[in-house]
Design a protein around this motif. Sequence first.
Motif, PDB file in Angstrom:
ATOM      1  N   ARG A  39       0.831  -1.201   0.000  1.00 55.03           N
ATOM      2  CA  ARG A  39       0.000   0.000   0.000  1.00 55.03           C
ATOM      3  C   ARG A  39       0.876   1.265   0.000  1.00 55.03           C
ATOM      4  O   ARG A  39       0.545   2.252  -0.665  1.00 55.03           O
ATOM      5  CB  ARG A  39      -0.916   0.001   1.231  1.00 55.03           C
ATOM      6  CG  ARG A  39      -2.050  -0.993   1.128  1.00 55.03           C
ATOM      7  CD  ARG A  39      -2.848  -1.093   2.421  1.00 55.03           C
ATOM      8  NE  ARG A  39      -3.937  -2.025   2.295  1.00 55.03           N
ATOM      9  CZ  ARG A  39      -5.152  -1.703   1.852  1.00 55.03           C
ATOM     10  NH1 ARG A  39      -5.433  -0.457   1.546  1.00 55.03           N
ATOM     11  NH2 ARG A  39      -6.094  -2.615   1.734  1.00 55.03           N
ATOM     12  N   SER A 104      -3.540  -3.618  -6.142  1.00 54.46           N
ATOM     13  CA  SER A 104      -3.318  -4.911  -6.811  1.00 54.46           C
ATOM     14  C   SER A 104      -2.461  -4.782  -8.069  1.00 54.46           C
ATOM     15  O   SER A 104      -1.533  -5.570  -8.259  1.00 54.46           O
ATOM     16  CB  SER A 104      -4.640  -5.599  -7.119  1.00 54.46           C
ATOM     17  OG  SER A 104      -5.130  -6.202  -5.952  1.00 54.46           O
ATOM     18  N   ARG A 113       7.672  -6.648  -5.988  1.00 52.42           N
ATOM     19  CA  ARG A 113       7.621  -7.790  -5.069  1.00 52.42           C
ATOM     20  C   ARG A 113       9.033  -8.143  -4.574  1.00 52.42           C
ATOM     21  O   ARG A 113       9.237  -8.365  -3.383  1.00 52.42           O
ATOM     22  CB  ARG A 113       6.966  -9.013  -5.720  1.00 52.42           C
ATOM     23  CG  ARG A 113       5.565  -8.747  -6.244  1.00 52.42           C
ATOM     24  CD  ARG A 113       4.755 -10.020  -6.364  1.00 52.42           C
ATOM     25  NE  ARG A 113       4.445 -10.584  -5.062  1.00 52.42           N
ATOM     26  CZ  ARG A 113       3.432 -10.188  -4.293  1.00 52.42           C
ATOM     27  NH1 ARG A 113       2.611  -9.250  -4.689  1.00 52.42           N
ATOM     28  NH2 ARG A 113       3.246 -10.737  -3.108  1.00 52.42           N
ATOM     29  N   ARG A 184      -9.915  -7.715  -6.173  1.00 45.34           N
ATOM     30  CA  ARG A 184      -8.605  -7.990  -5.564  1.00 45.34           C
ATOM     31  C   ARG A 184      -8.367  -9.490  -5.386  1.00 45.34           C
ATOM     32  O   ARG A 184      -7.267  -9.980  -5.607  1.00 45.34           O
ATOM     33  CB  ARG A 184      -8.468  -7.239  -4.227  1.00 45.34           C
ATOM     34  CG  ARG A 184      -8.194  -5.767  -4.475  1.00 45.34           C
ATOM     35  CD  ARG A 184      -7.465  -5.152  -3.331  1.00 45.34           C
ATOM     36  NE  ARG A 184      -8.359  -4.882  -2.221  1.00 45.34           N
ATOM     37  CZ  ARG A 184      -7.963  -4.771  -0.976  1.00 45.34           C
ATOM     38  NH1 ARG A 184      -6.693  -4.950  -0.675  1.00 45.34           N
ATOM     39  NH2 ARG A 184      -8.808  -4.512  -0.025  1.00 45.34           N
ATOM     40  N   ASP A 188      -5.215 -11.152  -6.990  1.00 47.82           N
ATOM     41  CA  ASP A 188      -4.272 -11.778  -6.036  1.00 47.82           C
ATOM     42  C   ASP A 188      -4.058 -13.269  -6.334  1.00 47.82           C
ATOM     43  O   ASP A 188      -2.957 -13.793  -6.150  1.00 47.82           O
ATOM     44  CB  ASP A 188      -4.795 -11.643  -4.588  1.00 47.82           C
ATOM     45  CG  ASP A 188      -4.707 -10.215  -4.059  1.00 47.82           C
ATOM     46  OD1 ASP A 188      -4.047  -9.373  -4.703  1.00 47.82           O
ATOM     47  OD2 ASP A 188      -5.304  -9.940  -2.999  1.00 47.82           O
ATOM     48  N   ARG A 191      -2.284 -13.668 -10.372  1.00 50.74           N
ATOM     49  CA  ARG A 191      -1.046 -13.051 -10.864  1.00 50.74           C
ATOM     50  C   ARG A 191       0.034 -14.120 -11.037  1.00 50.74           C
ATOM     51  O   ARG A 191       0.019 -15.166 -10.375  1.00 50.74           O
ATOM     52  CB  ARG A 191      -0.586 -11.927  -9.932  1.00 50.74           C
ATOM     53  CG  ARG A 191      -0.219 -12.378  -8.575  1.00 50.74           C
ATOM     54  CD  ARG A 191       0.544 -11.324  -7.779  1.00 50.74           C
ATOM     55  NE  ARG A 191       0.777 -11.841  -6.458  1.00 50.74           N
ATOM     56  CZ  ARG A 191       0.219 -11.371  -5.351  1.00 50.74           C
ATOM     57  NH1 ARG A 191      -0.581 -10.341  -5.387  1.00 50.74           N
ATOM     58  NH2 ARG A 191       0.468 -11.938  -4.193  1.00 50.74           N
TER      59      ARG A 191
HETATM   60  O1   DC Z   1      -3.673  -7.086   3.163  1.00 45.66           O
HETATM   61  P1   DC Z   1      -3.991  -5.841   2.386  1.00 45.66           P
HETATM   62  O2   DC Z   1      -5.398  -5.806   1.848  1.00 45.66           O
HETATM   63  O3   DC Z   1      -3.666  -4.582   3.118  1.00 45.66           O
HETATM   64  O4   DC Z   1      -3.021  -5.906   1.114  1.00 45.66           O
HETATM   65  C1   DC Z   1      -3.048  -4.905   0.134  1.00 45.66           C
HETATM   66  C2   DC Z   1      -2.697  -5.483  -1.218  1.00 45.66           C
HETATM   67  O5   DC Z   1      -1.339  -5.871  -1.254  1.00 45.66           O
HETATM   68  C3   DC Z   1      -3.513  -6.686  -1.642  1.00 45.66           C
HETATM   69  O6   DC Z   1      -4.446  -6.336  -2.650  1.00 45.66           O
HETATM   70  C4   DC Z   1      -2.519  -7.662  -2.195  1.00 45.66           C
HETATM   71  C5   DC Z   1      -1.174  -7.096  -1.916  1.00 45.66           C
HETATM   72  N1   DC Z   1      -0.310  -7.966  -1.116  1.00 45.66           N
HETATM   73  C6   DC Z   1       0.483  -8.859  -1.761  1.00 45.66           C
HETATM   74  O7   DC Z   1       0.412  -8.951  -2.981  1.00 45.66           O
HETATM   75  N2   DC Z   1       1.359  -9.617  -1.059  1.00 45.66           N
HETATM   76  C7   DC Z   1       1.421  -9.525   0.266  1.00 45.66           C
HETATM   77  N3   DC Z   1       2.300 -10.282   0.930  1.00 45.66           N
HETATM   78  C8   DC Z   1       0.585  -8.635   0.953  1.00 45.66           C
HETATM   79  C9   DC Z   1      -0.297  -7.869   0.234  1.00 45.66           C
END
Ligand code: DC
Length: 228
Positions: A39, A104, A113, A184, A188, A191
């Motif tokens: 975020r 996302s 990442r 999302r 998620d 991907r």
């Molecule tokens: O948990 P959250 O909703 O605050 O996470 C926000 C975004 O970050 C969510 O859409 C996916 C991404 N995310 C991710 O890809 N990998 C993670 N380890 C944590 C979050």
Amino acid sequence: MKKIIIAIDGYSSSGKSTMARDLARRIGYVYVDSGAMYRAVTLYALRNGMTSAGNVDKEVLVRALPDISVSFMAAGEDGVQHTLLNGEDVEKEIRSMEVSGMVSPVAVIPEVRHHLVALQRKFGEERGIVMDGRDIGTTVFPDAEMKVFVDATPEVRAERRVKELLEKGEEVDYDSVLKNIRERDYIDTHREESPLTKASDAVVLDNDNMTIPQQMDWLLDLYRERVK
Ligand code: DC
């Protein structure tokens, strides 16, 4: 007692951040909200004109990554952790619908990442950590001693999220929150780079019909078993 790594993965708004934070407090571990890190990077992209019409300018954002640092600090009377973007407290901004709608697409970028996973692994060097996210048990800490996969229906999660946002004074309606959650979930889980999936050795916690104290008891039982 030996210190372990606890990985809590699951869908957005499944309540995993609250349970991970409470668990860390109960057992004296460090808590890291990895979603907050994605975020914070998203907020950086929004503030610096790297997004338009729901798209992210990937090249520009990747070039800026060395200038983006994300850290945490304990703040407030309850000691709740705040997220810092290059030293600035952005805890409130990163929870907005604007950031939720763009996070996302930012989180699918492999370079983003890699940058954040490297930081997350540093946080876990000493063990004694609870981290929640999407790929913690599969990618960040595949050797974590305790892995939990949290599951709840999109409708229950949307209700919880609306309540949370209203309490923070943000105007929201249930349908748009549910739509955002479904979108999302789809991104998620689909991907290419470390999609959200249950690690083969993770234990599922379906919390649709569980109270917060029941979830805590469940987690503490599992924790005691793993540190034995
Ligand atoms: O948990 P959250 O909703 O605050 O996470 C926000 C975004 O970050 C969510 O859409 C996916 C991404 N995310 C991710 O890809 N990998 C993670 N380890 C944590 C979050």
